[in-house]
Write a protein that holds these residues in place. Structure first.
Motif, PDB file in Angstrom:
ATOM      1  N   GLY A  40      75.658 -30.564  52.465  1.00  0.00           N
ATOM      2  CA  GLY A  40      77.097 -30.349  52.395  1.00  0.00           C
ATOM      3  C   GLY A  40      77.695 -29.635  53.597  1.00  0.00           C
ATOM      4  N   ARG A  41      76.914 -29.468  54.653  1.00  0.00           N
ATOM      5  CA  ARG A  41      77.404 -28.751  55.828  1.00  0.00           C
ATOM      6  C   ARG A  41      77.341 -29.650  57.062  1.00  0.00           C
ATOM      7  NH1 ARG A  41      79.356 -23.714  54.398  1.00  0.00           N
ATOM      8  NH2 ARG A  41      78.498 -22.691  56.248  1.00  0.00           N
ATOM      9  N   GLY A  42      77.876 -29.134  58.161  1.00  0.00           N
ATOM     10  CA  GLY A  42      77.772 -29.865  59.413  1.00  0.00           C
ATOM     11  C   GLY A  42      76.408 -29.691  60.044  1.00  0.00           C
ATOM     12  N   LEU A  43      76.175 -30.417  61.121  1.00  0.00           N
ATOM     13  CA  LEU A  43      74.899 -30.320  61.825  1.00  0.00           C
ATOM     14  C   LEU A  43      74.907 -29.117  62.760  1.00  0.00           C
ATOM     15  CD1 LEU A  43      75.261 -33.444  61.064  1.00  0.00           C
ATOM     16  CD2 LEU A  43      73.543 -33.823  62.841  1.00  0.00           C
TER      17      LEU A  43
ATOM     18  N   ARG B   9      88.528 -29.756  53.265  1.00  0.00           N
ATOM     19  CA  ARG B   9      87.085 -29.910  53.037  1.00  0.00           C
ATOM     20  C   ARG B   9      86.798 -31.108  52.145  1.00  0.00           C
ATOM     21  NH1 ARG B   9      82.855 -29.080  54.282  1.00  0.00           N
ATOM     22  NH2 ARG B   9      81.821 -27.451  53.082  1.00  0.00           N
ATOM     23  N   TYR B  35      82.601 -38.286  63.908  1.00  0.00           N
ATOM     24  CA  TYR B  35      81.452 -39.009  63.397  1.00  0.00           C
ATOM     25  C   TYR B  35      81.667 -39.286  61.908  1.00  0.00           C
ATOM     26  CZ  TYR B  35      78.252 -38.286  67.372  1.00  0.00           C
ATOM     27  OH  TYR B  35      77.623 -38.316  68.607  1.00  0.00           O
ATOM     28  N   LEU B  88      81.356 -38.585  54.544  1.00  0.00           N
ATOM     29  CA  LEU B  88      81.608 -37.278  55.144  1.00  0.00           C
ATOM     30  C   LEU B  88      82.024 -37.511  56.591  1.00  0.00           C
ATOM     31  CD1 LEU B  88      81.384 -34.149  54.780  1.00  0.00           C
ATOM     32  CD2 LEU B  88      79.074 -34.343  55.743  1.00  0.00           C
ATOM     33  N   LEU B  90      82.752 -35.972  60.113  1.00  0.00           N
ATOM     34  CA  LEU B  90      82.384 -34.779  60.865  1.00  0.00           C
ATOM     35  C   LEU B  90      83.059 -34.775  62.229  1.00  0.00           C
ATOM     36  CD1 LEU B  90      78.583 -34.877  60.033  1.00  0.00           C
ATOM     37  CD2 LEU B  90      80.120 -33.015  59.404  1.00  0.00           C
ATOM     38  N   PHE B 104      79.290 -28.802  65.499  1.00  0.00           N
ATOM     39  CA  PHE B 104      79.917 -29.535  64.414  1.00  0.00           C
ATOM     40  C   PHE B 104      80.704 -28.622  63.492  1.00  0.00           C
ATOM     41  CE2 PHE B 104      78.365 -33.918  64.408  1.00  0.00           C
ATOM     42  CZ  PHE B 104      77.326 -33.857  65.316  1.00  0.00           C
ATOM     43  N   GLY B 105      81.777 -29.181  62.915  1.00  0.00           N
ATOM     44  CA  GLY B 105      82.417 -28.566  61.768  1.00  0.00           C
ATOM     45  C   GLY B 105      81.653 -28.926  60.509  1.00  0.00           C
ATOM     46  N   ASN B 106      82.118 -28.403  59.373  1.00  0.00           N
ATOM     47  CA  ASN B 106      81.432 -28.670  58.108  1.00  0.00           C
ATOM     48  C   ASN B 106      81.889 -29.953  57.437  1.00  0.00           C
ATOM     49  OD1 ASN B 106      79.558 -26.559  58.017  1.00  0.00           O
ATOM     50  ND2 ASN B 106      81.162 -25.113  57.408  1.00  0.00           N
TER      51      ASN B 106
END
Lengths: 112, 113
Positions: A40-43, B9, B35, B88, B90, B104-106
């Protein structure tokens, strides 16, 4: 077809063991990078290895690069439960456009 | 705090809606990226901006429209999306293009109903 492909797709180990993930790619590169993604998070960027380097270390991480085989490996030593995540390799395909191509990733589970 | 902030989000939208995703970076970087991450598929690069100029459009359908008003902000405008666009999304930034590490953001978890 994808530039980077990781192997295995999933890996489950006990805390304290080492984890090894492999990445293969198809074209020439300037550099290869490894990233981690928690659910659930970014890389998060872990390490970058240039095409003229063969091995690089960062803390418990060790990355190798074999350009003749177009492959790289990521070794995590003395794994911890907090290392549970997906790990991706990414290559730039020797371009300067900023185009990083990611593999499908290896999902690592470290059991306490 | 990653230095790259994405809002919202989570987003649920119908196929006839128009919405926008926002990305802001506080790192002084000059390159920004979108992305797409779908289940069981590798990350797909959509767009790259260097110094506000689009340098990469990876054959993205026109229902996705990026906008980069300055080096700190990046938007992805969405209209008439399809359920298969659920993913998702990104955003990332880097000091410059050319394969430097990405921050990267979340992400925004988008569901198209």
């Amino acid at each position: 077809s994808q530039q980077g492909e990781e192997d295995p797709q999933a890996l489950s180990i006990q805390e304290g063991e080492n984890a090894t993930m492999n990445c293969s790619y198809k074209t020439s590169i300037n550099n290869l990078q490894w990233y981690r993604q928690n659910s659930g998070r970014g890389l998060v960027h872990l390490i970058l290895i240039r095409s003229n380097e063969r091995e690089k270390h960062s803390g418990r991480l060790r990355v190798t690069l074999d350009t003749s085989k177009k492959s790289s490996s990521l070794l995590i030593t003395a794994s911890r439960a907090a290392d549970t995540a997906s790990y991706f390799c990414a290559t730039d395909g020797s371009s300067n456009t900023g185009k990083l191509i990611f593999g499908q990733g290896t999902t690592l589970q470290v059991k306490p | 705090e990653t230095g790259v902030t994405q809002t919202p989000r989570h987003l649920v939208m119908g196929m006839t809606n128009k919405k926008s995703l926002k990305c802001e970076q506080h790192l002084g970087h000059n390159a920004m990226y979108w992305y797409k991450q779908s289940a069981k598929k590798p990350l797909e690069l959509m767009f790259v901006y260097n110094f506000k100029e689009q340098t990469e459009n990876n054959s993205v359908p026109s229902r996705f429209s990026p906008e980069c008003p300055n080096s700190s902000h990046l938007f992805l405008h969405l209209h008439t999306l399809q359920p298969e666009d659920s993913a998702l999304y990104l955003c990332a930034s880097s000091p410059r293009g050319g394969g430097s590490p990405l921050h990267f953001g979340n992400g925004t978890r988008l569901t198209v109903t």
